[in-house]
Design a protein around this motif. Sequence first.
Motif, PDB file in Angstrom:
ATOM      1  N   ALA A 220      73.084 -41.590  -7.680  1.00 41.40           N
ATOM      2  CA  ALA A 220      72.269 -42.402  -8.598  1.00 41.40           C
ATOM      3  C   ALA A 220      73.079 -43.529  -9.234  1.00 41.40           C
ATOM      4  O   ALA A 220      72.522 -44.509  -9.716  1.00 41.40           O
ATOM      5  N   GLY A 221      74.414 -43.362  -9.254  1.00 42.12           N
ATOM      6  CA  GLY A 221      75.263 -44.405  -9.850  1.00 42.12           C
ATOM      7  C   GLY A 221      75.940 -43.966 -11.134  1.00 42.12           C
ATOM      8  O   GLY A 221      76.332 -44.799 -11.951  1.00 42.12           O
ATOM      9  N   LYS A 222      76.120 -42.654 -11.311  1.00 41.56           N
ATOM     10  CA  LYS A 222      76.752 -42.146 -12.537  1.00 41.56           C
ATOM     11  C   LYS A 222      78.201 -42.632 -12.656  1.00 41.56           C
ATOM     12  O   LYS A 222      78.611 -43.135 -13.691  1.00 41.56           O
ATOM     13  N   SER A 223      78.949 -42.476 -11.549  1.00 39.19           N
ATOM     14  CA  SER A 223      80.363 -42.876 -11.596  1.00 39.19           C
ATOM     15  C   SER A 223      80.486 -44.386 -11.752  1.00 39.19           C
ATOM     16  O   SER A 223      81.383 -44.866 -12.446  1.00 39.19           O
ATOM     17  N   SER A 224      79.570 -45.145 -11.134  1.00 37.56           N
ATOM     18  CA  SER A 224      79.611 -46.609 -11.268  1.00 37.56           C
ATOM     19  C   SER A 224      79.366 -47.004 -12.716  1.00 37.56           C
ATOM     20  O   SER A 224      80.010 -47.921 -13.233  1.00 37.56           O
ATOM     21  N   LEU A 225      78.428 -46.318 -13.372  1.00 32.37           N
ATOM     22  CA  LEU A 225      78.150 -46.610 -14.781  1.00 32.37           C
ATOM     23  C   LEU A 225      79.381 -46.281 -15.625  1.00 32.37           C
ATOM     24  O   LEU A 225      79.765 -47.043 -16.523  1.00 32.37           O
ATOM     25  N   PHE A 252      77.280 -36.637  -2.961  1.00 29.76           N
ATOM     26  CA  PHE A 252      78.353 -35.830  -3.558  1.00 29.76           C
ATOM     27  C   PHE A 252      79.718 -36.507  -3.517  1.00 29.76           C
ATOM     28  O   PHE A 252      80.701 -35.910  -3.090  1.00 29.76           O
ATOM     29  N   ALA A 253      79.756 -37.744  -3.950  1.00 32.71           N
ATOM     30  CA  ALA A 253      81.047 -38.434  -4.043  1.00 32.71           C
ATOM     31  C   ALA A 253      81.893 -37.784  -5.143  1.00 32.71           C
ATOM     32  O   ALA A 253      83.103 -37.666  -5.019  1.00 32.71           O
ATOM     33  N   THR A 254      81.248 -37.372  -6.215  1.00 36.67           N
ATOM     34  CA  THR A 254      81.968 -36.762  -7.339  1.00 36.67           C
ATOM     35  C   THR A 254      81.796 -35.256  -7.319  1.00 36.67           C
ATOM     36  O   THR A 254      80.678 -34.762  -7.185  1.00 36.67           O
ATOM     37  N   LEU A 255      82.888 -34.547  -7.429  1.00 36.13           N
ATOM     38  CA  LEU A 255      82.786 -33.089  -7.562  1.00 36.13           C
ATOM     39  C   LEU A 255      83.462 -32.609  -8.831  1.00 36.13           C
ATOM     40  O   LEU A 255      83.148 -31.562  -9.357  1.00 36.13           O
ATOM     41  N   ALA A 342      68.675 -51.521 -11.239  1.00 36.66           N
ATOM     42  CA  ALA A 342      67.555 -52.421 -11.522  1.00 36.66           C
ATOM     43  C   ALA A 342      67.684 -53.699 -10.695  1.00 36.66           C
ATOM     44  O   ALA A 342      66.686 -54.347 -10.382  1.00 36.66           O
ATOM     45  N   ASP A 343      68.919 -54.048 -10.288  1.00 35.93           N
ATOM     46  CA  ASP A 343      69.118 -55.275  -9.497  1.00 35.93           C
ATOM     47  C   ASP A 343      68.488 -55.183  -8.114  1.00 35.93           C
ATOM     48  O   ASP A 343      68.126 -56.204  -7.524  1.00 35.93           O
ATOM     49  N   ILE A 344      68.324 -53.964  -7.585  1.00 32.18           N
ATOM     50  CA  ILE A 344      67.675 -53.837  -6.270  1.00 32.18           C
ATOM     51  C   ILE A 344      66.165 -53.763  -6.464  1.00 32.18           C
ATOM     52  O   ILE A 344      65.386 -54.340  -5.736  1.00 32.18           O
TER      53      ILE A 344
END
Length: 436
Positions: A220-225, A252-255, A342-344
């Motif tokens: 969803a973009g948690k790490s990007s945020l 699952f990029a983040t564990l 939101a940009d997409i």
Amino acid sequence: MYIDKETDNQIQDALIPVVLVCLRTTEDDEEFDHAVNELKNLCEACDLETKEIITQSLPHPDNATWIGSGKAEELTYVIRGTEAEYAVCLGNLSPTQMKNLQKIIGIPVWDRTNLILEIFSRRARTREARLQVESAYLHYMLPRLTGMWKHLGRQSGGGGSRANKGIGEKQIELDRRQISHRITELKKELKQIELTREVQRRGRIRNGYPLVALVGYTNAGKSSLMNRLIESSVSSYTEDSEKKVFEKDMLFATLDTSVRKIAIPGRRPFLLSDTVGFIENIPHDLIKAFRSTLAEVKYADVLLIVMDSSDPHYTMHRRITEDTLRELDVSGIPRIYVYNKADIRDKELTIKNSAGSDSIFISARTGYGMDDLLDALREILQRGSRLVDLILPYSAGSILSRIHNEGEVLEESFEPEGTHIRALCPAALADYLGTI
Ligand SMILES: Nc1nc2c(ncn2[C@@H]2O[C@H](COP(=O)(O)OP(=O)(O)OP(=O)(O)O)[C@@H](O)[C@H]2O)c(=O)[nH]1
Ligand SMILES: [Mg+2]
């Protein structure tokens, strides 16, 4: 299968061809397509290349072979044609179904739990995450040991004689004992790590920073945020603010849980935690294994529920996130619904956030809506805060830094008698300042 370091390297060199076996028990086309697509993405995250998708519609899974023996025979032809090395199933199979299906098609069968465990085992980096995945994997393996030692009988040429069967069974018994022993060891070690985390957590509570937790569906973009907020953060406040977390377009990029201090000029500093993403039907053992990692969420003052608003299924993702949170027993914590990407969704970014709303559109990529999000956060954190206006003697440096850490400084000036400070402080700090 759980893969050790050596095998992992071999597999990462080349994509392994697989066939997806999708059992359809729902009438809903969209739900089914979403699940199939997600299975494909999970395979991709595991370096498996989907060669063919086989679908079988049944009202209920077949008890013996999951897809029915006729379909299983058909599957063998597809496997031959595609040279697939694994059959990856959309769903979770009982140990018996898995064993029977494997016997008919002649290649290993992975179910969805197996696939997710595999991804987790590759991604886990910290000791805690590795131990948690190992524990979940062993729980998964335990009932599936039967039949694994068949080759022992064959190798010794007995072809199923009583004596040879004994070898396999003895081996299974031995394995079972070893696995149970390892599970107990892991439990102890994880308990120890959990205690250390608890001490760290208490330390943070003493420091008085509010804890904000990022939660949501995987990708969803948690790490990007989190990285965007780290970027806006003043690095002089904290050494670890430069440490960005791993973000990638991959399930699952983040564990591992990471906690960073976010100190944005003019705003009250807070701690932000990034956690493992959720997914539909997450294997139960895995939730259990990750409960202590997710405990960070339990202690949060605010939850940021991050969604990919450009994904047509984001409402489903929101429901799954809320169901998982319910399981974690965190219903009392205030939430902000963060509609990311939101940009997409709207290239012109004409979406406007309204003040006071708990739903905020943002783009972690462009930075759109970040102030609205921080305002919404401020509003929640300020609940119960009080305005403090006082002059502190220059000798009271530690109190001054406490106000900076825990409160939001509105005005600060240096007078002959000391520092004049006007700040919004949490109730406990305001009470304390009233006593000095
Ligand atoms: N266009 C666009 N892409 C974004 C935005 N935020 C994140 N992404 C992309 O989405 C993908 C997933 O981002 P992550 O931050 O790794 O997602 P996550 O929620 O941490 O995912 P997991 O760790 O797997 O649970 C990456 O390719 C990001 O670049 C955004 O606002 N706009
Ligand atoms: Mg992440």
